[in-house]
Design a protein around this motif. Structure first.
Motif, short mmCIF file in Angstrom:
data_model
loop_
_atom_site.label_atom_id
_atom_site.label_comp_id
_atom_site.label_asym_id
_atom_site.label_seq_id
_atom_site.Cartn_x
_atom_site.Cartn_y
_atom_site.Cartn_z
N ARG A 93 0.73 -5.81 7.42
CA ARG A 93 1.38 -6.26 6.18
C ARG A 93 1.49 -4.72 5.56
NH1 ARG A 93 -3.05 -10.70 4.73
NH2 ARG A 93 -2.47 -12.01 6.53
N VAL A 94 2.67 -4.82 4.81
CA VAL A 94 3.18 -3.54 3.94
C VAL A 94 2.37 -4.01 2.54
CG1 VAL A 94 4.69 -2.05 3.29
CG2 VAL A 94 4.91 -3.27 5.48
N ARG A 95 1.50 -2.92 2.21
CA ARG A 95 0.73 -2.96 0.94
C ARG A 95 0.97 -1.69 0.18
NH1 ARG A 95 -4.43 -6.14 2.70
NH2 ARG A 95 -3.80 -8.04 2.48
N CYS A 96 0.87 -1.94 -1.17
CA CYS A 96 0.98 -0.82 -1.96
C CYS A 96 -0.32 -0.06 -1.59
CB CYS A 96 1.17 -1.28 -3.32
SG CYS A 96 1.37 0.17 -4.52
N LYS A 97 -0.25 1.16 -1.86
CA LYS A 97 -1.53 2.02 -1.48
C LYS A 97 -2.30 2.09 -2.58
CE LYS A 97 0.23 5.36 2.07
NZ LYS A 97 0.82 6.65 2.11
N LYS A 98 -1.78 1.94 -3.76
CA LYS A 98 -2.62 1.91 -4.94
C LYS A 98 -3.58 0.87 -4.99
CE LYS A 98 -0.30 4.41 -8.61
NZ LYS A 98 0.53 4.20 -9.94
N ILE A 99 -2.86 -0.36 -4.58
CA ILE A 99 -3.71 -1.51 -4.72
C ILE A 99 -4.77 -1.46 -3.51
CG2 ILE A 99 -3.59 -4.17 -4.35
CD1 ILE A 99 -0.57 -4.03 -5.29
#
Lengths: 174, 371
Positions: A93-99
């Motif tokens: 899954r592509v996720r935001c790094k910040k999250i």
């Protein structure tokens, strides 16, 4: 589920079915005698199918193994429609790094071990045939138990056979 | 399993245990009767048993039995309870299941003795005459099992000193009849029993959540842990490791190594000198001619994937090919892949080599036994 493989009877059954599977493989696709890799693949395939068929569909892994290899046994007669591929649980899954960072920071201590366990369970799931289909961890472990026992028996039979054929080869040379 | 241990070894169950287990008893009976399928494998059945409980329940009936022949007159209710107590965790009977028939036979013998010679003896002599006592003691270990089924007999343990012997004799006959039936189905039933156990045994300790989700989750975790423990024992070098992640690591390594071994061995077998031929097929044909049409092609078509199934011609094809391989000529037999090579006569075939290498006799059955 049938009782677990009793060692001697399981091995005997396995040997029988292995030889049958080898014959079947040979007649389905004629293999060049000098192609070692192909022969190895055939041997391995037949051994796996024999191991699975000894369990007689009693376990999940054996059914999955047979289903996986059934296409290679049907070289001449192809199935009319392919079964839909099993659902994949392991999409990246592509996720935001910040999250991700934030989530790691907030509950790092608690879930680190759980994450490791989850990752390793996923690896184990890939190793055991049909493991992707089991969403239950308990059944996965049970299947793993059975699979390990069967694998051991298989390795033992193969080793004996290899040793025996070595003996024969030596005696033929001498 | 020491039926001759002294009266000091008697361990009387505590009251609350008895109550609890008698509650579970009915449920287990229902499991027993309703689903006697062979559903559980024995090693998974083993693991659901907490060891100390298993040990206790294995030993308590035997330790209660021997002196109970003397104390039977005085406290039959406790005797009955002790017999009952063994049941709910009677997955421990799995190991003993094979012995039940032996016990029953032994009991039969003893009973015959009692009937033939001992009927005056049992009437005249009290139970503490040495010969009679020995017989009673010998037959005791089968009794708790028998009690489980013959609940009607067990439900009226009245105190009667005079015709106690007569009654025990009669009881024993009944138990024996039922015990035989029990011994047949006890294995599968006990397996089933053990599969159901963890859900029964889950209880919340102090401070733990008691809603159904938490209980179910806890049961699941316990099951996983128990299985993990068993797997840990199975995988070598995994005993001392604690921690789920490490154990999983070890298991993964073990499975991978086994799969790699299969790879290597098949490579080795493929690279083996193709002049070598196996006449194992002849052996197979001799011992099981029905194998070809029995289950192999059927097994190849699993139930889960029905599009593989409608292939009746395959079986015929396989059969023909079997006949072609084995029956008319031995030259093409053997390994399948390696046909076309010279066939080695049975005198210097694989079997003789193997057996000579192992310095055993030249017998194919011996090889099979070795395998």
């Amino acid at each position: 589920m049938r009782p677990p493989p009793n060692s001697s009877s399981f091995k005997r059954e396995f040997l029988k079915k292995w030889l049958l599977a080898l014959q079947l493989c040979n007649h389905n696709n004629n293999i060049n005698k000098n192609d070692v890799v192909k022969r190895k693949n055939t041997i391995k395939l037949s051994a796996e199918i024999a191991m699975a068929s000894v369990r007689n569909g009693a376990t999940c892994w054996s059914r999955a193994l047979i289903a996986k290899h059934s296409s290679s046994f049907h070289v001449t007669t192809k199935p009319r429609h392919m079964p839909p591929p099993p659902p994949r649980h392991y999409k990246k899954r592509v996720r935001c790094k910040k999250i991700i960072k934030r989530s790691r920071r907030c509950c790092h201590n608690r879930s680190a071990a759980a994450a490791v366990v989850r990752r390793k369970t996923a690896v184990l799931r890939k190793l055991v045939p049909g493991g992707e289909l089991m969403d239950d961890e308990a059944s996965l472990i049970r299947e793993t138990l059975d699979y390990v026992m069967s694998l051991r028996a298989q390795v033992d039979v193969m080793r004996r056979l290899a040793r025996a054929s070595d003996c024969v080869a030596m005696c033929n040379i001498v | 399993m020491e039926p001759l241990s002294g009266p000091g070894a008697r361990s009387s169950p505590t009251a609350d245990e008895t109550a609890l287990d008698s509650v579970q008893f009915g449920e287990d009976i229902r499991h027993l009767i309703s689903v006697p399928t062979e559903n559980a494998s024995s090693f998974t059945a083993l693991l659901e048993l907490p060891p100390n409980q298993a040990v206790e329940l294995l030993h308590s009936p035997e330790s209660t039995r021997p002196d109970s022949s003397q104390q039977q007159q005085y406290q039959p209710p406790q005797h009955f309870n002790a017999g009952l107590l063994t049941f709910p965790t009677n997955a421990a009977l799995i190991e003993r299941a094979a012995k039940f028939s032996v016990f029953a036979a032994e009991e039969d013998l003893n009973n015959n003795n009692n009937n033939g010679i001992g009927s005056p003896e049992t009437n005249s002599a009290p139970s503490n005459s040495s010969a009679g006592l020995h017989k009673v003691v010998k037959t005791e270990p089968a009794e708790p099992v028998a009690y489980l089924n013959s609940s009607s007999v067990a439900s009226d343990p009245t105190v009667a000193t005079k015709d106690e012997n007569q009654r025990t004799n009669n009881k024993r006959k009944e138990r024996e009849k039922k015990g035989k039936g029990f011994s047949k189905k006890s294995k599968s039933a006990a397996n089933e029993n053990a599969e159901q156990l963890p859900y029964v045994h889950v209880r919340a300790r102090r401070g733990q959540a008691t809603d159904s989700h938490s209980l179910a989750e806890r049961a699941r975790r316990e099951k996983i842990n128990a299985r993990m423990k068993l797997l840990q024992e199975l995988v070598p070098g995994c005993n001392k490791i604690s921690g789920t992640a490490l154990v999983l690591d070890e298991i993964i390594n073990h499975v991978q190594s086994l799969q790699r071994q299969v790879e290597v061995l098949s490579m080795k077998l493929a690279a083996v000198n193709p002049r070598i031929d196996f006449n194992l097929d002849n052996m197979l044909a001799a011992e099981s001619g029905s194998l070809m049409d029995s289950n192999f092609p059927a097994v190849m078509m699993p139930i889960m994937w029905p599009e593989v199934q409608p292939n009746g011609s395959r079986q015929q094809y396989h059969q023909q090919q079997w006949n072609f391989d084995v029956v008319p000529q031995p030259a093409g037999g053997g390994w399948g892949r390696e046909d076309g090579h010279n066939f080695i006569t049975p005198e210097n075939s694989l079997l003789s080599y193997v057996s000579s290498a192992n310095s055993a006799s030249l017998n194919s059955s011996q090889l099979k036994m070795e395998l």
